[in-house]
Design a protein around this motif. Structure first.
Motif, PDB file in Angstrom:
ATOM      1  N   ASN A 326       0.737  -1.144   0.011  1.00 29.68           N
ATOM      2  CA  ASN A 326      -0.006   0.040   0.050  1.00 29.68           C
ATOM      3  C   ASN A 326       0.870   1.293  -0.004  1.00 29.68           C
ATOM      4  O   ASN A 326       1.984   1.286   0.671  1.00 29.68           O
ATOM      5  CB  ASN A 326      -0.944   0.085   1.392  1.00 29.68           C
ATOM      6  N   HIS A 327       0.732   2.158  -0.909  1.00 30.38           N
ATOM      7  CA  HIS A 327       1.535   3.269  -0.919  1.00 30.38           C
ATOM      8  C   HIS A 327       1.298   4.432   0.101  1.00 30.38           C
ATOM      9  O   HIS A 327       1.901   5.123   0.320  1.00 30.38           O
ATOM     10  CB  HIS A 327       1.227   4.026  -2.186  1.00 30.38           C
ATOM     11  N   ILE A 328       0.075   4.229   0.771  1.00 29.45           N
ATOM     12  CA  ILE A 328      -0.156   4.976   1.986  1.00 29.45           C
ATOM     13  C   ILE A 328      -1.109   4.095   2.948  1.00 29.45           C
ATOM     14  O   ILE A 328      -1.635   3.116   2.461  1.00 29.45           O
ATOM     15  CB  ILE A 328      -0.939   6.442   1.788  1.00 29.45           C
ATOM     16  N   ASP A 329      -1.320   4.531   4.080  1.00 26.48           N
ATOM     17  CA  ASP A 329      -2.392   3.782   4.864  1.00 26.48           C
ATOM     18  C   ASP A 329      -3.607   4.376   4.270  1.00 26.48           C
ATOM     19  O   ASP A 329      -4.102   5.407   4.236  1.00 26.48           O
ATOM     20  CB  ASP A 329      -2.092   4.551   6.245  1.00 26.48           C
ATOM     21  N   PRO A 330      -4.457   3.586   3.789  1.00 24.40           N
ATOM     22  CA  PRO A 330      -5.668   3.993   3.503  1.00 24.40           C
ATOM     23  C   PRO A 330      -6.635   4.675   4.195  1.00 24.40           C
ATOM     24  O   PRO A 330      -7.484   5.326   3.704  1.00 24.40           O
ATOM     25  CB  PRO A 330      -6.503   2.580   2.887  1.00 24.40           C
TER      26      PRO A 330
END
Length: 536
Positions: A326-330
């Motif tokens: 994941n490129h960021i925390d959703p």
């Protein structure tokens, strides 16, 4: 209309300027009512954008009415300043006598965004005037609006194409507006034909030559609107124009939510008020509903599939550490992570999916092994659990309960069924279904009719089980989908159910469409019975 003062939006060092209600409304299939426009404006203000372009007063009656109702008190803005969009005076006239310019003033919007041609070819062929008169049209109009207390932004239309063709004319447009008092000069990629590297080079050159405050407005004809916008910010612009969900003419505009997500999480620019980034998903969904446009599940940051993992390799990585895939925390943008279970599923996929459904498969490795084998077997036979979490949960619960005494809240099994369709003399077609069930140690039968065989089966199943399951009157089959597989040899039925509070999807597959529908409907009832028995 209560709004922020014209010169002092909350985040004036960097502008998020939304044009969903004007440029976004030019998308094929979108037609907002005035009430809907007001609702969209409230949503955008709640998100925390700095400017909301409400439309073109004087040119479109609906937009004129929007500004009238906003000024009358129907729109209270906490974060944003309202902007009216319009054109400069016409060639050979005076700005104070131009009815279009007067309509901008009458809108009572504290900000006015003027569109002006920045491409010599458009000036000469479309406006049928020359660059000198075009500059005078801009300067006269800006000067009048500023004198009337309006903050003015200039949209330099076709700027990038015009700059490549005749840079002096394009730059002259910016100079004329700035000297007359315009606050921001917005460089528009109106035809959407530019790519990030060349666009950024142009922005850097223009910024160095003029020293003016620049903005960016990108269409998405090359699929680069978001990338172009971010590249322009990196090159020095401090005003970005976007539309919610990328709505707009042709291929659309830069997507507001993707641009905000990139600026905040990748460039560390605090372009929204503190705490509002988590509202992105809710805003995207609400505005899509008002536009009557289906959500795009694959939309970056806010789509339902934006943080969804299907391949077993991905699931293994996510299990070890969600940041690996994941490129960021959703949660940062109000989204969530999902794991899909298909024939690609491995142990990690099913463990994660089980945890998502509240089931601990790690505690029973044998059940996990059986579940993987069963999923692969059924998927090969036409089932698809990717979109049918309810059927998957029933399967997992059944494997976890193997060899364990248990009470079943809905102990029934379809035994036989028959469906007859009658084409009547008046042209109507009515289906009648009869089902036979084993309920506990007894048998139950019922017959019912409906519009089509699936609805008839639903009604018959409901009637047969009603004595044992009195809550069935709250169960609604909201929709179903039939897909023919393997060159017509098998069929899959997805059934979407709800009870007024929650929605769930089940699946069935068989060589017979009717049998597939029975399997999906039986799972729909069994899932709800299980959920209610567990107090869910």
């Amino acid at each position: 209309m209560r709004t922020q003062p014209a010169g002092a939006p909350l985040l004036d060092s960097f502008h998020i300027y939304d044009t969903t209600l004007r440029d976004g409304a030019q998308q094929e299939g979108i037609s907002y009512s005035v009430t809907e426009k007001l609702a969209v404006a409230r949503l955008l203000d709640s998100l925390g954008v700095g400017f909301i372009e409400g439309g073109w007063p004087g040119a479109l009656p609906r937009d004129t009415e929007f500004f009238r109702r906003a000024a009358a008190g129907e729109l209270t803005l906490r974060h944003a300043a309202l902007a009216a969009f319009g054109s400069t005076r016409k060639a050979g006239t005076r700005a104070d006598r131009d009815p279009q310019v007067r309509a901008l003033l009458d809108s009572e919007a504290p900000v006015v965004t003027l569109v002006a041609k920045a491409d010599r070819r458009h000036i000469e062929r479309a406006l049928r005037t020359d660059p000198a008169e075009n500059r005078a049209m801009i300067a006269d109009t800006v000067r009048l609006l500023v004198a009337e207390g309006r903050r003015v932004f200039l949209d330099a239309e076709h700027f990038f194409d015009g700059y490549q063709h005749d840079p002096d004319t394009a730059l002259g447009v910016l100079d004329a507006a700035a000297e007359a008092g315009a606050d921001v000069l917005v460089l528009c990629d109106t035809n959407g034909g530019n790519l990030p590297l060349r666009l950024a080079e142009t922005v850097e050159t223009v910024r160095a030559r003029t020293g003016l405050r620049l903005g960016i407005h990108c269409q998405d004809d090359t699929g680069c609107a978001v990338a172009n916008t971010v590249a322009a910010v990196a090159a020095g612009v401090t005003h970005v124009q976007c539309t919610a969900n990328g709505y707009g003419e042709r291929a659309g505009n830069a997507d507001l939510f993707a641009v905000i997500g990139n600026l905040v999480t990748k460039l560390d620019l605090p372009v929204l008020p503190e705490g509002r980034l988590g509202a992105l998903v809710g805003a995207a969904e609400a505005i899509a509903a008002l536009a009557d446009i289906a959500d795009d599940p694959h939309q970056p940051y806010v789509g339902a599939s934006a943080f969804t993992h299907k391949a077993g390799l991905h699931a293994s990585g996510v299990k070890a550490d969600p940041e690996l895939y994941n490129h960021i925390d959703p949660l940062v943008v109000g989204n969530g992570m999902r794991v899909l279970v298909t024939e690609m599923a491995g142990r990690a996929s099913l463990e994660l999916k089980g945890a998502e459904l509240g089931l601990d498969l790690r505690a029973d490795p044998d059940a996990l092994t059986r579940s993987i084998a069963r999923v692969k077997e059924l998927e090969a036979a036409g089932w698809s659990f990717e979109a049918a979490d309810a059927s998957l949960e029933l399967l997992l619960r059944a494997e976890l309960a193997v060899g364990t005494p248990r009470e079943r809240p809905a102990d029934f099994r379809p035994v036989w069924h028959r469906v007859v369709s009658e084409h009547r003399a008046d042209g109507t077609v009515v289906s009648e279904a009869t089902v036979g069930l084993r309920v506990g140690t007894e048998r139950a039968e019922a017959t019912a009719s409906g519009e089509g065989p699936v609805r008839a089966l639903e009604a018959a199943l409901r009637r047969a089980l009603a004595p044992q399951l009195p809550w069935l009157d709250t169960w609604t089959l909201s929709s179903y989908q039939i897909r023919v597989l393997d060159e017509g040899s098998r069929a899959r039925v997805l059934a979407v159910s709800h009870d007024g509070e929650r929605e769930w999807t089940t699946v069935g597959a068989n060589a017979s469409v009717i049998e597939a529908a029975v399997l999906a409907l039986a799972d729909a009832v069994a899932f709800q019975a299980t959920r209610l028995a567990r107090g869910g």
